[in-house]
Design an enzyme around this catalytic site. Structure first.
Site, PDB file in Angstrom:
ATOM      1  N   CYS A  86       3.458  -3.326  -5.210  1.00 59.88           N
ATOM      2  CA  CYS A  86       4.628  -2.495  -4.907  1.00 59.88           C
ATOM      3  C   CYS A  86       5.570  -3.122  -4.020  1.00 59.88           C
ATOM      4  O   CYS A  86       6.276  -4.323  -4.192  1.00 59.88           O
ATOM      5  CB  CYS A  86       4.276  -1.293  -4.520  1.00 59.88           C
ATOM      6  SG  CYS A  86       5.646   0.206  -4.449  1.00 59.88           S
ATOM      7  N   HIS A 203       0.382   0.895  -8.744  1.00 63.75           N
ATOM      8  CA  HIS A 203      -0.771   0.674  -7.720  1.00 63.75           C
ATOM      9  C   HIS A 203      -2.098   0.865  -8.430  1.00 63.75           C
ATOM     10  O   HIS A 203      -2.636   1.994  -8.684  1.00 63.75           O
ATOM     11  CB  HIS A 203      -0.484   2.072  -6.722  1.00 63.75           C
ATOM     12  CG  HIS A 203       0.574   1.834  -5.871  1.00 63.75           C
ATOM     13  ND1 HIS A 203       0.673   1.234  -4.691  1.00 63.75           N
ATOM     14  CD2 HIS A 203       2.087   2.424  -6.206  1.00 63.75           C
ATOM     15  CE1 HIS A 203       1.732   1.263  -4.053  1.00 63.75           C
ATOM     16  NE2 HIS A 203       2.726   2.146  -5.028  1.00 63.75           N
ATOM     17  N   GLU A 205      -4.920   0.277  -6.661  1.00 61.93           N
ATOM     18  CA  GLU A 205      -5.810   0.959  -5.700  1.00 61.93           C
ATOM     19  C   GLU A 205      -5.658   2.290  -5.595  1.00 61.93           C
ATOM     20  O   GLU A 205      -6.750   2.889  -5.319  1.00 61.93           O
ATOM     21  CB  GLU A 205      -5.145   0.300  -4.506  1.00 61.93           C
ATOM     22  CG  GLU A 205      -4.139   1.046  -3.510  1.00 61.93           C
ATOM     23  CD  GLU A 205      -2.557   0.674  -4.327  1.00 61.93           C
ATOM     24  OE1 GLU A 205      -2.801  -0.235  -5.257  1.00 61.93           O
ATOM     25  OE2 GLU A 205      -1.846   0.690  -3.362  1.00 61.93           O
TER      26      GLU A 205
END
Lengths: 227, 81
Positions: A86, A203, A205
């Protein structure tokens, strides 16, 4: 495996990514402040998401010139894997480690939603655990994710297999409707020629635990272990 | 010395913000707006007194930080106080 997560003023996903790194590698990530001049010895450096320096001037422009980035660029050029997620992707583009730039979303709206990504290259350090063409569900949260590069750069990226992820529908069709932000050629993530530097807008994660609705992002981190 | 810098999007680079401004002007009743391109304007006060040196320095500022030449052009003028 030692990992470092770089924190700038305005970074906000460092704990998310540090959590996943600790879970996958078995040792805690080193958190490194932007004002430091050196990244400790690492097998992976992560530039996490957020809004470094308030997105002033251009997203990632200020962070790209902060003291720690000189060492990140040097280590990247020496072969240390660097993952930009990002805002981290925006920073990598601003440093010149990756080509192109992330522009304002075509819709002009901040996008926060699940997206589906087609894995186009499974040869990078980050995608070895995926299958070619696999559809991975991850989460988008950005206002400036609209990837832009000139046509010859795009052709070079495509020709060299450096387009790693593309926005697609849940069935894997790369369509204009599935393009979250207007990115050229539905590009969601690109790598450097070695596959050691990866920049991506979604993302992984935040798609790494069942509670989060998807575990498809976890494989990206597990791929790093699968040497 | 003061530098006045204009940063604009290159031709051919889509400008969604410009489009939104164009639409807003249309909805305010301004007819005949055929295109809008938006950019940045930056003023910098410089200690330098030598114009050639100032010009070289501002040019480097633009290339290294103020503009991203992947999508942006820049132009500037210098003015004595």
């Amino acid at each position: 495996m030692k990992t470092s997560v770089i924190v700038f003023p305005g970074t906000n996903r460092e704990r998310d990514v540090a959590d996943v790194l600790a879970a996958v590698t078995g040792s805690p990530a080193q958190i490194v402040w932007h004002g430091d001049s050196e990244v400790p010895q690492s097998d992976l450096i992560v530039l996490p998401g957020g809004f470094s320096f308030g997105d002033y001037l251009r997203c990632g422009a200020m962070a790209a010139h902060s003291p720690i980035m000189r060492d990140v660029v040097a280590k990247a050029k020496a072969g240390v894997p660097v993952l930009g997620i990002c805002n981290g992707f925006q920073i990598l583009c601003e440093t010149g480690l990756l080509p192109g730039i992330l522009q304002r979303n075509a819709s002009l709206k901040f996008i926060c939603k699940d997206v589906w990504l087609k894995v186009e290259n499974t040869q990078t350090q980050y995608t070895r655990r995926y299958n070619q063409g696999e559809v991975a569900r991850m989460i988008c949260a950005h206002g400036d994710g609209n990837y832009f590069a000139d046509p010859s750069t795009l052709d070079r990226l495509e020709g060299d297999g450096r387009v790693v992820f593309r926005y697609c529908d849940p069935k894997g069709n790369v369509t204009a409707e599935a393009n979250a932000n207007g990115a050229q050629r539905n590009i969601a993530g690109i790598a450097d020629p070695t596959g050691r530097i990866l920049g991506m807008m979604p993302h992984p994660e935040n798609a790494a635990e069942p509670m989060l609705g998807s575990v498809d992002g976890r494989k990206l981190f597990e791929s790093l272990l699968a040497a | 010395m003061k530098a006045r810098i204009r940063i604009t999007l290159k031709n051919g680079v889509l400008d969604p913000q410009g489009k939104a401004i164009q639409n807003a002007l249309g909805s305010l009743g301004f007819a005949g707006v055929s295109d809008v391109r938006q950019g940045k304007y930056i003023e910098i006060d410089l200690a330098a007194t030598d114009e050639a040196a100032a010009r070289a320095e501002v040019d480097r500022m633009c290339r290294e930080l103020l503009a991203n030449t992947v999508i942006e052009d820049y132009a500037f003028e210098l003015a004595k106080p």
